[in-house]
Design an enzyme around this catalytic site. Structure first.
Site, mmCIF file in Angstrom:
data_model
loop_
_atom_site.group_PDB
_atom_site.id
_atom_site.type_symbol
_atom_site.label_atom_id
_atom_site.label_comp_id
_atom_site.label_asym_id
_atom_site.label_seq_id
_atom_site.Cartn_x
_atom_site.Cartn_y
_atom_site.Cartn_z
ATOM 1 N N GLY A 177 39.576 38.764 39.758
ATOM 2 C CA GLY A 177 38.382 38.569 40.574
ATOM 3 C C GLY A 177 37.604 37.387 40.028
ATOM 4 O O GLY A 177 37.689 37.086 38.835
ATOM 5 N N HIS B 232 32.179 44.790 40.520
ATOM 6 C CA HIS B 232 31.982 43.862 39.393
ATOM 7 C C HIS B 232 31.637 42.464 39.902
ATOM 8 O O HIS B 232 30.692 41.826 39.427
ATOM 9 C CB HIS B 232 33.257 43.836 38.532
ATOM 10 C CG HIS B 232 33.213 42.839 37.408
ATOM 11 N ND1 HIS B 232 33.161 43.218 36.081
ATOM 12 C CD2 HIS B 232 33.214 41.478 37.416
ATOM 13 C CE1 HIS B 232 33.121 42.116 35.330
ATOM 14 N NE2 HIS B 232 33.167 41.046 36.110
ATOM 15 N N GLU B 233 32.389 42.004 40.902
ATOM 16 C CA GLU B 233 32.155 40.649 41.436
ATOM 17 C C GLU B 233 30.849 40.590 42.224
ATOM 18 O O GLU B 233 30.126 39.592 42.153
ATOM 19 C CB GLU B 233 33.323 40.202 42.319
ATOM 20 C CG GLU B 233 34.668 40.115 41.603
ATOM 21 C CD GLU B 233 34.629 39.320 40.314
ATOM 22 O OE1 GLU B 233 33.842 38.357 40.218
ATOM 23 O OE2 GLU B 233 35.354 39.673 39.379
#
Ligand code: ZN
Length: 182
Positions: free
Chosen positions: A46, A138-139
């Site tokens: 990612g 998370h991204e």
């Protein structure tokens, strides 16, 4: 295509919320291609735009290099919004290309629904759980200026501080291009 230097914890752009994109033009399409090349060169799954020094609301995900996830297709998420998430959470170990050689257990929702524009400017809604939900959350955090140390409790954060200082000082060994120390 080009491999771009990855921003590292301590770089201010990683803490600034990113801006939504008004139009997906050729420049954006080229930029996203460079993001993919940069992520793959660094063996990431990612990458957010501010990790390559651009304050745009874009991230890419490709979990297919991970065993058992080979059938997942790469995705580009533009102007994403998490429109739903489960109350149930799970703990998974995470890493981050902007936090070289750091791993930490992070608790996040198990299931999400995310709305975004794809690279053809079509609105998409994706339901994700397990590793895919994890990487998306998370991204997405990157786009709002948040990183792993913000998602762990005070005790673990304290434990990570030494490592964070080494990362800021570029004392960690990194095998992909990163922004210079400043
Ligand atoms: Zn990250």
């Amino acid at each position: 295509m080009a491999i771009l230097p990855i921003t590292v914890f301590g770089d201010k752009i990683l803490r600034k919320p990113t801006k939504k994109i008004a139009k997906i033009d050729d420049e954006i399409i080229g930029f996203v291609r460079n993001m993919f090349e940069t992520m793959r060169n660094a063996n990431g799954i990612g990458l957010a735009a501010n990790q390559v020094n651009s304050s745009r609301s874009i991230f890419i995900v490709d979990i297919s290099p991970v065993e058992d996830y080979e059938h997942y297709k790469p995705i580009t998420l533009i102007n994403p919004e998490i429109i739903e998430h489960s109350e149930d959470t799970i703990v998974m170990e995470e890493g981050c290309l902007s936090l070289p050689n750091l791993r930490a257990d992070v608790e996040r929702p198990e299931f999400i629904r995310v709305k975004y524009l794809d690279i053809n400017e079509n609105e998409q809604i994706l339901e994700a759980d397990d590793l895919l939900a994890r990487v998306i959350l998370h991204e997405y955090d990157h786009l709002i200026g948040k990183m792993i140390p913000d998602r762990v409790d005070g005790k673990l954060r304290k434990h990570l501080q030494k490592k964070l200082n080494k990362i800021i000082a570029r004392e960690e060994k990194i095998d992909y291009p990163v922004t210079p120390k400043h």
